[in-house]
Design a protein around this motif. Structure first.
Motif, PDB file in Angstrom:
ATOM      1  N   ASP A  47       8.773  18.038 -12.993  1.00  0.00           N
ATOM      2  CA  ASP A  47      10.265  18.168 -13.297  1.00  0.00           C
ATOM      3  C   ASP A  47      10.784  16.817 -12.095  1.00  0.00           C
ATOM      4  OD1 ASP A  47       9.511  19.414 -10.880  1.00  0.00           O
ATOM      5  OD2 ASP A  47      11.492  20.565 -10.891  1.00  0.00           O
ATOM      6  N   ALA A  48      10.035  16.245 -11.558  1.00  0.00           N
ATOM      7  CA  ALA A  48      10.163  15.253 -10.653  1.00  0.00           C
ATOM      8  C   ALA A  48      10.338  13.897 -11.113  1.00  0.00           C
ATOM      9  CB  ALA A  48       9.562  15.454  -9.386  1.00  0.00           C
ATOM     10  N   GLU A  49      10.980  13.059 -10.566  1.00  0.00           N
ATOM     11  CA  GLU A  49      10.831  11.442 -10.769  1.00  0.00           C
ATOM     12  C   GLU A  49      10.002  10.991  -9.779  1.00  0.00           C
ATOM     13  OE1 GLU A  49      13.668   7.325 -11.032  1.00  0.00           O
ATOM     14  OE2 GLU A  49      14.280   9.449 -10.209  1.00  0.00           O
ATOM     15  N   VAL A  50       8.544  10.653 -10.325  1.00  0.00           N
ATOM     16  CA  VAL A  50       7.716  10.233  -9.286  1.00  0.00           C
ATOM     17  C   VAL A  50       7.584   8.888  -9.607  1.00  0.00           C
ATOM     18  CG1 VAL A  50       5.136  10.430  -8.950  1.00  0.00           C
ATOM     19  CG2 VAL A  50       6.309  12.382  -9.526  1.00  0.00           C
ATOM     20  N   LYS A  51       7.560   7.925  -8.678  1.00  0.00           N
ATOM     21  CA  LYS A  51       7.639   6.393  -8.556  1.00  0.00           C
ATOM     22  C   LYS A  51       6.185   5.883  -8.055  1.00  0.00           C
ATOM     23  CE  LYS A  51      12.636   5.764  -8.285  1.00  0.00           C
ATOM     24  NZ  LYS A  51      12.871   4.794  -9.623  1.00  0.00           N
ATOM     25  N   THR A  52       5.503   5.083  -8.771  1.00  0.00           N
ATOM     26  CA  THR A  52       4.402   4.313  -8.457  1.00  0.00           C
ATOM     27  C   THR A  52       4.420   3.085  -8.520  1.00  0.00           C
ATOM     28  OG1 THR A  52       3.209   4.595 -10.398  1.00  0.00           O
ATOM     29  CG2 THR A  52       2.945   6.521  -9.100  1.00  0.00           C
ATOM     30  N   GLY A  53       3.471   2.360  -8.094  1.00  0.00           N
ATOM     31  CA  GLY A  53       3.410   0.736  -8.278  1.00  0.00           C
ATOM     32  C   GLY A  53       2.198   0.382  -8.792  1.00  0.00           C
ATOM     33  N   TYR A  54       1.824  -0.804  -8.417  1.00  0.00           N
ATOM     34  CA  TYR A  54       0.245  -1.520  -9.089  1.00  0.00           C
ATOM     35  C   TYR A  54      -0.831  -0.726  -8.815  1.00  0.00           C
ATOM     36  CZ  TYR A  54      -0.956  -3.599  -4.802  1.00  0.00           C
ATOM     37  OH  TYR A  54      -1.070  -4.057  -3.528  1.00  0.00           O
ATOM     38  N   LEU A  55      -0.749   0.099  -7.657  1.00  0.00           N
ATOM     39  CA  LEU A  55      -2.092   0.847  -7.122  1.00  0.00           C
ATOM     40  C   LEU A  55      -2.486   1.868  -8.084  1.00  0.00           C
ATOM     41  CD1 LEU A  55      -1.518   1.049  -3.437  1.00  0.00           C
ATOM     42  CD2 LEU A  55      -2.909  -0.508  -4.571  1.00  0.00           C
ATOM     43  N   GLN A  56      -1.371   2.341  -9.097  1.00  0.00           N
ATOM     44  CA  GLN A  56      -1.536   3.404 -10.030  1.00  0.00           C
ATOM     45  C   GLN A  56      -2.493   2.929 -11.005  1.00  0.00           C
ATOM     46  OE1 GLN A  56      -0.295   6.382 -10.240  1.00  0.00           O
ATOM     47  NE2 GLN A  56      -0.687   6.997 -12.360  1.00  0.00           N
ATOM     48  N   HIS A  57      -2.651   1.584 -11.251  1.00  0.00           N
ATOM     49  CA  HIS A  57      -3.660   1.310 -12.283  1.00  0.00           C
ATOM     50  C   HIS A  57      -4.992   1.205 -11.762  1.00  0.00           C
ATOM     51  CE1 HIS A  57      -0.273   0.361 -14.824  1.00  0.00           C
ATOM     52  NE2 HIS A  57       0.411  -0.468 -13.743  1.00  0.00           N
ATOM     53  N   PHE A  58      -5.407   1.682 -10.445  1.00  0.00           N
ATOM     54  CA  PHE A  58      -6.844   1.451 -10.074  1.00  0.00           C
ATOM     55  C   PHE A  58      -7.507   2.591 -10.087  1.00  0.00           C
ATOM     56  CE2 PHE A  58      -5.105  -2.046  -7.880  1.00  0.00           C
ATOM     57  CZ  PHE A  58      -6.211  -2.636  -7.028  1.00  0.00           C
ATOM     58  N   PRO A  59      -8.486   2.718 -10.632  1.00  0.00           N
ATOM     59  CA  PRO A  59      -9.460   4.122 -10.890  1.00  0.00           C
ATOM     60  C   PRO A  59      -9.400   4.969  -9.776  1.00  0.00           C
ATOM     61  CG  PRO A  59     -10.751   2.215 -11.408  1.00  0.00           C
ATOM     62  CD  PRO A  59      -9.515   1.736 -10.755  1.00  0.00           C
ATOM     63  N   ASN A  60      -9.438   6.161 -10.176  1.00  0.00           N
ATOM     64  CA  ASN A  60      -9.166   7.328  -9.006  1.00  0.00           C
ATOM     65  C   ASN A  60     -10.275   7.372  -8.032  1.00  0.00           C
ATOM     66  OD1 ASN A  60      -6.942   8.777 -10.062  1.00  0.00           O
ATOM     67  ND2 ASN A  60      -8.040   9.835 -11.504  1.00  0.00           N
ATOM     68  N   CYS A  61     -11.430   6.833  -8.359  1.00  0.00           N
ATOM     69  CA  CYS A  61     -12.584   6.692  -7.473  1.00  0.00           C
ATOM     70  C   CYS A  61     -12.240   5.613  -6.674  1.00  0.00           C
ATOM     71  CB  CYS A  61     -14.064   6.375  -8.279  1.00  0.00           C
ATOM     72  SG  CYS A  61     -13.747   4.767  -9.079  1.00  0.00           S
ATOM     73  N   THR A  62     -11.362   4.661  -6.543  1.00  0.00           N
ATOM     74  CA  THR A  62     -11.258   3.504  -5.518  1.00  0.00           C
ATOM     75  C   THR A  62     -10.441   4.225  -4.446  1.00  0.00           C
ATOM     76  OG1 THR A  62      -9.334   2.884  -6.779  1.00  0.00           O
ATOM     77  CG2 THR A  62     -11.648   1.943  -7.359  1.00  0.00           C
ATOM     78  N   ARG A  63      -9.724   5.452  -4.559  1.00  0.00           N
ATOM     79  CA  ARG A  63      -8.798   5.957  -3.455  1.00  0.00           C
ATOM     80  C   ARG A  63      -9.202   5.504  -2.028  1.00  0.00           C
ATOM     81  NH1 ARG A  63      -7.514  10.844  -1.377  1.00  0.00           N
ATOM     82  NH2 ARG A  63      -8.971  12.135  -2.965  1.00  0.00           N
ATOM     83  N   LYS A  64     -10.522   5.984  -1.708  1.00  0.00           N
ATOM     84  CA  LYS A  64     -10.900   5.880  -0.456  1.00  0.00           C
ATOM     85  C   LYS A  64     -11.233   4.534   0.184  1.00  0.00           C
ATOM     86  CE  LYS A  64     -13.847  10.254  -0.560  1.00  0.00           C
ATOM     87  NZ  LYS A  64     -14.930  10.718  -0.197  1.00  0.00           N
ATOM     88  N   ILE A  65     -11.216   3.375  -0.633  1.00  0.00           N
ATOM     89  CA  ILE A  65     -11.437   2.226  -0.379  1.00  0.00           C
ATOM     90  C   ILE A  65     -10.501   1.089  -0.459  1.00  0.00           C
ATOM     91  CG2 ILE A  65     -13.998   2.320  -0.798  1.00  0.00           C
ATOM     92  CD1 ILE A  65     -13.582   0.850  -3.316  1.00  0.00           C
ATOM     93  N   ILE A  66      -9.330   1.640  -0.809  1.00  0.00           N
ATOM     94  CA  ILE A  66      -8.126   0.892  -0.970  1.00  0.00           C
ATOM     95  C   ILE A  66      -7.009   0.957   0.167  1.00  0.00           C
ATOM     96  CG2 ILE A  66      -8.393   0.401  -3.375  1.00  0.00           C
ATOM     97  CD1 ILE A  66      -5.987   2.081  -4.002  1.00  0.00           C
ATOM     98  N   GLY A  67      -7.566   1.505   1.286  1.00  0.00           N
ATOM     99  CA  GLY A  67      -6.597   1.767   2.426  1.00  0.00           C
ATOM    100  C   GLY A  67      -5.786   0.569   2.825  1.00  0.00           C
ATOM    101  N   PRO A  68      -6.352  -0.662   3.012  1.00  0.00           N
ATOM    102  CA  PRO A  68      -5.581  -1.887   3.220  1.00  0.00           C
ATOM    103  C   PRO A  68      -4.443  -2.132   2.167  1.00  0.00           C
ATOM    104  CG  PRO A  68      -8.002  -2.113   3.785  1.00  0.00           C
ATOM    105  CD  PRO A  68      -7.851  -0.704   3.259  1.00  0.00           C
ATOM    106  N   LEU A  69      -4.790  -2.119   1.043  1.00  0.00           N
ATOM    107  CA  LEU A  69      -4.026  -2.118   0.053  1.00  0.00           C
ATOM    108  C   LEU A  69      -2.860  -1.301   0.060  1.00  0.00           C
ATOM    109  CD1 LEU A  69      -6.289  -3.382  -3.155  1.00  0.00           C
ATOM    110  CD2 LEU A  69      -4.691  -4.671  -1.805  1.00  0.00           C
ATOM    111  N   ARG A  70      -3.234  -0.067   0.025  1.00  0.00           N
ATOM    112  CA  ARG A  70      -2.062   0.991   0.290  1.00  0.00           C
ATOM    113  C   ARG A  70      -1.224   0.831   1.370  1.00  0.00           C
ATOM    114  NH1 ARG A  70      -5.831   5.105  -0.771  1.00  0.00           N
ATOM    115  NH2 ARG A  70      -6.213   5.296   1.490  1.00  0.00           N
TER     116      ARG A  70
END
Length: 378
Positions: A47-70
């Protein structure tokens, strides 16, 4: 007020997500800005308005390695058109831009609900270097962390200066924020649904002969210690949860029928197991730890590592027991000591244990947050 909520990512259920959920209930019209949203992993914010950016298109498995981009994405996220920004973070979300101290007619206030300074840069850097959690790619992950840690620490320190106010979850976390960020923080304990887990019976007569732990199966939770200690003491252990370390933990418990794995379950099912357990094992060092407080609410004593947030809610030999070293032998010794103390029917009374969890209830969290916002923002 025009309010915005910010969090590092929304991909699964955890303590940060529970804090965010209660803030969402307090400010239902506030959009939620995050780097990555996976509705299948967490369905609390439909029920919330969740806003994301271009990092949304990265695979879930990359979350640990994209700290600098985040980090860069959050630093470029301009939220100066809001009156109040509340970031819920243990990583990069605190770095959102809210004015940078410039003198303008409109002032955006930023409250950072910081669980702990970014652990892979600061407090747990050595632990991450020992085991980054990438399996056979660990050597590559160590090299990357070693190369990038110095500039990322500098960037993280710069981001830590952006919030106007800090709120945190325990004395340990407050000290870590002071130590690494040189910022003062107000302690407001995270929300625990104690009413759901609250034990109605006033005694421990229905207790069965097993220990329990409920957690995501990840390496830093140190569930290996719980398994090894129960094997060493020949005690039954039930592990409830799921995660990337599941296969590794099951290999560790192979051929030991006293170690039982159960899948993640709803709160009603979980409560039943907690109510009837001899004790909850909490071998990890965490800024707080909602799961062990849920166990306390169910009248289940907690055997915890004597570090981190556990010091805020475990009263030694009253609602639980501490062990001093994060080793199998230390935890095994605590289990044996607990079993001796439990023979005294006046020890570890369920009603007293349940009552010790009440100060961490969700309603108290919301009242404290409202009081803090009223005081600081008006």
């Amino acid at each position: 007020m025009k309010v915005a909520l910010v969090c590092d990512w929304l991909v699964n259920v955890g303590g940060a997500e529970r804090v965010l959920l209660e803030l969402h209930k307090m400010f239902p019209d506030a959009p939620i800005y995050t780097s990555k949203y996976n509705e299948r992993g967490i369905d609390w914010f439909k029920d919330a308005e969740v806003k994301t950016g271009y990092l949304q298109h990265f695979p879930n498995c990359t979350r640990k390695i994209i700290g600098p981009l985040r980090s860069r994405w959050f630093r470029k996220l301009d939220l100066t058109n809001y009156d109040l920004v509340i970031s819920v973070t243990g990583a990069e979300a605190k770095g959102v831009y809210t004015g940078g101290g410039k003198q303008t007619e409109h002032k955006t206030e930023h409250i950072c609900f910081c669980h702990v300074p970014t652990q892979y840069y600061w407090g747990l850097y050595d632990d991450y270097m020992k085991d980054p959690g990438f399996g056979f790619l660990n050597p590559l992950a160590r090299l990357g962390l070693k190369i990038f840690v110095k500039p990322m620490r500098k960037r993280d320190l710069a981001a830590s200066k952006r919030p106007d106010y800090y709120v945190t979850i325990s004395k340990y976390a407050k000290e870590e924020i002071k130590r690494f960020y040189k910022r003062e923080a107000t302690i407001i304990y995270p929300p625990v649904d104690t009413k759901t887990f609250l034990r109605k019976k006033s005694n421990r007569e229905t207790v069965e002969n097993y220990f329990i732990t409920t957690s995501r199966f990840v390496n830093w939770k140190r569930l290996d210690l719980a398994i090894e200690a129960c094997i060493k003491t020949n005690q039954k252990l039930i592990l409830i949860g799921e995660g990337p370390e599941e296969k590794k933990l099951k290999r560790l418990a192979k051929n030991h029928k006293n170690i039982i794995f159960l899948p993640k379950m709803d709160q009603k099912g979980l409560k039943k197991y907690l109510e009837n357990a001899a004790a909850y094992l909490f071998p990890s060092k965490e800024p707080f730890g909602i799961a062990p407080v849920e166990a306390l609410a169910a009248g289940c004593p907690v055997i915890a590592y004597k570090e981190g947030g556990a010091l805020d809610y475990i009263k030694d030999k009253e609602n639980g027991l501490f062990f001093n070293e994060q080793t199998t032998n230390s935890l095994a010794a605590a289990i044996e000591e607990f079993l001796k103390l439990k023979e005294d029917k006046k020890s570890f009374l369920a009603k007293k244990i349940s009552d010790s969890a009440l100060p961490f209830d969700t309603e108290i969290f919301k009242a404290k947050m409202k009081e803090f916002i009223d005081e600081k923002i008006g």
